[in-house]
Write a protein that holds these residues in place. Structure first.
Motif, PDB file in Angstrom:
ATOM      1  N   LEU A  49       1.063  -1.008   0.609  1.00 16.34           N
ATOM      2  CA  LEU A  49      -0.211  -0.285   0.126  1.00 16.34           C
ATOM      3  C   LEU A  49       0.521   1.378  -0.143  1.00 16.34           C
ATOM      4  O   LEU A  49       0.696   2.160  -0.715  1.00 16.34           O
ATOM      5  N   VAL A  54      -0.785  -2.219  -6.150  1.00 20.41           N
ATOM      6  CA  VAL A  54      -2.547  -2.422  -5.919  1.00 20.41           C
ATOM      7  C   VAL A  54      -2.614  -4.337  -6.266  1.00 20.41           C
ATOM      8  O   VAL A  54      -2.883  -4.947  -4.917  1.00 20.41           O
ATOM      9  N   LYS A  57      -0.593  -5.850  -3.196  1.00 22.56           N
ATOM     10  CA  LYS A  57      -2.126  -5.266  -1.339  1.00 22.56           C
ATOM     11  C   LYS A  57      -2.947  -6.306  -1.283  1.00 22.56           C
ATOM     12  O   LYS A  57      -3.090  -6.768  -0.608  1.00 22.56           O
ATOM     13  N   ASN A 106      -7.841   1.393   0.776  1.00 18.54           N
ATOM     14  CA  ASN A 106      -6.823   1.799   0.916  1.00 18.54           C
ATOM     15  C   ASN A 106      -6.248   2.046   2.218  1.00 18.54           C
ATOM     16  O   ASN A 106      -5.908   3.759   2.232  1.00 18.54           O
TER      17      ASN A 106
END
Length: 150
Positions: A49, A54, A57, A106
């Motif tokens: 993150l 992405v 994550k 996020n």
């Protein structure tokens, strides 16, 4: 004479090695590995993150979710575990919801929150099986006394 490196063969060997080791470890050690896996996956997700990665994550959060759902929650003994099992189930459920929200938004703070919830449980679990010096000493004294009396 020698074959070139085969990634598929190495992957198959690794899977067999993992499956074999799963049959040789005890249940306590297995739960320790599950806790370690959750914490490691969350740490990886937080790092990804921060880097803006992405895919890593998402994969790491998914891994943590699967470990909690398929490993820790299914390992709970709801009949014999009583209130402790109920509390762990509630914590796991809450953690799953927070991980999913953290992934969607996020949100590093939510990831950190779940890690902070799991850390003391993992440490406590690891200490259950580790004999302390205070616990070992009385056993040794009993053995010495028994041998002296024999």
């Amino acid at each position: 004479m020698f074959a070139a490196y085969q990634p598929r063969a190495a992957s198959a060997y690794q899977r067999i090695n993992v499956e074999t080791s799963m049959h040789t470890i005890d249940q306590h050690q297995l739960v320790s590995l599950l806790y370690e896996g959750v914490l490691s996956s969350i740490a990886t997700a937080r790092g990804a993150l921060a880097r803006g990665d992405v895919l890593t994550k998402c994969n790491s959060v998914s891994k943590a979710v699967r470990i909690i759902e398929e490993g820790l929650m299914t390992a709970l003994d709801r009949d014999a575990g009583g209130e402790l099992a109920q509390n762990l189930e509630a914590l796991y459920d809450y953690s799953l919801r927070r991980l999913l929200l953290a992934n969607a938004h996020n949100d590093d703070a939510m990831l950190a929150e779940v890690a902070h919830l799991f850390e003391p449980i993992a440490q406590g679990w690891n200490q259950i099986k580790t004999p302390t010096a205070a616990a070992v000493a009385p056993r040794a004294e009993v053995r010495v006394a028994a041998m002296a009396g024999a």
